[in-house]
Motif scaffolding. Structure first.
Motif, PDB file in Angstrom:
ATOM      1  N   ALA A 154      16.404  18.602  42.960  1.00  0.00           N
ATOM      2  CA  ALA A 154      16.042  19.956  43.391  1.00  0.00           C
ATOM      3  C   ALA A 154      15.089  20.510  42.346  1.00  0.00           C
ATOM      4  N   PHE A 155      13.889  20.916  42.782  1.00  0.00           N
ATOM      5  CA  PHE A 155      12.857  21.371  41.842  1.00  0.00           C
ATOM      6  C   PHE A 155      12.260  22.683  42.338  1.00  0.00           C
ATOM      7  N   ASN A 156      12.149  23.652  41.430  1.00  0.00           N
ATOM      8  CA  ASN A 156      11.538  24.943  41.731  1.00  0.00           C
ATOM      9  C   ASN A 156      10.155  24.980  41.099  1.00  0.00           C
ATOM     10  N   PRO A 157       9.082  24.847  41.892  1.00  0.00           N
ATOM     11  CA  PRO A 157       7.735  24.793  41.302  1.00  0.00           C
ATOM     12  C   PRO A 157       7.294  26.103  40.659  1.00  0.00           C
ATOM     13  N   ARG A 158       7.975  27.202  40.975  1.00  0.00           N
ATOM     14  CA  ARG A 158       7.564  28.490  40.391  1.00  0.00           C
ATOM     15  C   ARG A 158       7.947  28.608  38.922  1.00  0.00           C
ATOM     16  N   ASN A 159       9.151  28.174  38.584  1.00  0.00           N
ATOM     17  CA  ASN A 159       9.570  28.280  37.178  1.00  0.00           C
ATOM     18  C   ASN A 159       9.824  26.927  36.520  1.00  0.00           C
ATOM     19  N   GLY A 160       9.667  25.840  37.286  1.00  0.00           N
ATOM     20  CA  GLY A 160       9.811  24.503  36.725  1.00  0.00           C
ATOM     21  C   GLY A 160      11.234  24.015  36.584  1.00  0.00           C
ATOM     22  N   ALA A 161      12.229  24.818  37.004  1.00  0.00           N
ATOM     23  CA  ALA A 161      13.627  24.406  36.857  1.00  0.00           C
ATOM     24  C   ALA A 161      13.933  23.234  37.788  1.00  0.00           C
ATOM     25  N   PHE A 162      14.683  22.276  37.278  1.00  0.00           N
ATOM     26  CA  PHE A 162      15.086  21.139  38.107  1.00  0.00           C
ATOM     27  C   PHE A 162      16.555  20.818  37.895  1.00  0.00           C
ATOM     28  N   ARG A 179      24.580  14.045  36.538  1.00  0.00           N
ATOM     29  CA  ARG A 179      23.752  15.231  36.718  1.00  0.00           C
ATOM     30  C   ARG A 179      23.003  15.566  35.425  1.00  0.00           C
ATOM     31  N   VAL A 180      21.711  15.825  35.556  1.00  0.00           N
ATOM     32  CA  VAL A 180      20.898  16.317  34.441  1.00  0.00           C
ATOM     33  C   VAL A 180      20.069  17.492  34.958  1.00  0.00           C
ATOM     34  N   SER A 181      19.802  18.434  34.097  1.00  0.00           N
ATOM     35  CA  SER A 181      19.025  19.607  34.502  1.00  0.00           C
ATOM     36  C   SER A 181      18.141  20.046  33.360  1.00  0.00           C
ATOM     37  N   GLY A 182      17.149  20.858  33.694  1.00  0.00           N
ATOM     38  CA  GLY A 182      16.221  21.348  32.672  1.00  0.00           C
ATOM     39  C   GLY A 182      15.015  21.999  33.313  1.00  0.00           C
TER      40      GLY A 182
END
Length: 324
Positions: A154-162, A179-182
């Motif tokens: 799951a990736f949010n291109p507006r703030n770069g959160a994944f 699970r990894v996130s950043g």
């Protein structure tokens, strides 16, 4: 009567032997395993024939698992391990040993998955992957391949959160996804200097190193190639590690104002050589004014090297100026 005493003593001897067996096995408060399962032999000292009895699945490599003592006590009794909880343990911590998958491998897999999911990203875009925990923390068993595959993203291109679930090793379907996130964001590699350089100094290849910056901090006038630095000279003093603008750099001055220069004029088979005095400083490729000391006339020339200029002119009047 003596015979009866011997018979009565047998249960007492058995009880003593049993007590000795009970004291032989001890429950470890923590243990480290390397395989996919946890056995009674991993948890108890002197587990005997029950050592290979499996009591739980091992956690993922590098992770830990708490197992309740009541569960282990039941398993011990069922498998003939005489044990008493004399230290009032409530749980046992099992850690699985592992080796880290190189973070570059994890980041490359996540960056590739983000690029495939985001058509707006150019194929040449480099992504920096920063993890919420500081590192990806993905590990595999000691003998396993150090590879990784992104299963979900799951990736949010507006703030770069994944948020991603990755499997390691990549082709091991029995490995539980982790699970990894950043945050992921475009970056640009920029050449900078490894030492302070003053005007007049020439940048050499060994003076340059590369740093990575968020692309939104790299404007169009920032030097992004080695060629923009090597062989150039700063207009102003520049500091180590700072991104440089194109306007900060210039070709090194090879003709100083007031210097005597060789003037070359070539036109077909005609070649004229003369000496002049530079009225301006110049780097290779610059056009500067040169005065002929004999005629006191001024001509323009293009700097070709240290104190060497080329005269590009047409017509006899200019040629005469050069001869005079």
């Amino acid at each position: 009567m003596a015979f009866r005493l011997k018979i009565a003593a047998l249960p007492l001897a058995a009880a003593i032997l049993f007590a000795g067996a009970a004291s032989a096995a001890e429950l470890r408060p923590s243990t480290v395993v390397s395989g996919n399962t946890v056995t009674l032999g991993d948890l108890f000292t002197d587990a005997g024939d029950a050592a290979n009895v499996i009591v739980a699945d091992a956690p993922a490599p590098g992770a830990a698992l708490d197992i309740s003592v009541s569960r282990l006590s039941l398993a011990a009794r069922r498998n003939g391990i005489a044990w008493r909880n004399t230290t009032s343990l409530t749980h046992v911590t099992v850690t699985r040993s592992g080796v880290a998958v190189p973070e570059a491998e994890v980041s490359a897999a996540i960056a590739s998955a983000i690029a495939a999911q985001t058509p707006s990203l150019l194929s040449t875009t480099k992504l920096q992957i920063d993890y919420t925990t500081g590192t990806s923390g993905v590990q595999v068993g000691e003998e396993a391949e150090r590879t990784v595959k992104v299963e979900q993203l799951a990736f949010n291109p507006r703030n770069g959160a994944f948020d991603a679930f990755v499997r390691a090793p990549a082709n091991d379907l029995s490995a539980a996804p982790r699970r990894v996130s950043g945050r992921a964001y475009p970056v640009t590699d920029v050449p900078v200097l490894v030492r302070d350089i003053a005007p007049g100094d020439i940048v050499r290849a060994q003076d340059v190193q590369w740093i990575r910056l968020p692309s939104d901090r790299v404007s169009n006038n920032i030097v992004t190639t080695e060629g923009g630095l090597i062989g150039m000279s700063p207009r102003y003093p520049v500091r180590t590690g700072e991104p440089l603008r194109m306007s900060d750099m210039q070709p090194p001055v090879v003709v100083a104002k007031g210097a005597t220069v060789d003037m070359n004029y070539v036109s077909g088979a005609l070649t004229l050589l003369a000496r002049g005095r530079a009225l301006q400083s110049g780097a290779v490729g610059d056009t500067i004014d040169i005065v002929n000391p004999r005629s006191n006339r001024t001509v323009q020339g293009i700097v070709e090297g240290p104190n060497v200029v080329r005269i590009d002119t047409m017509g006899g009047s200019r040629i005469g100026e050069l001869k005079s």
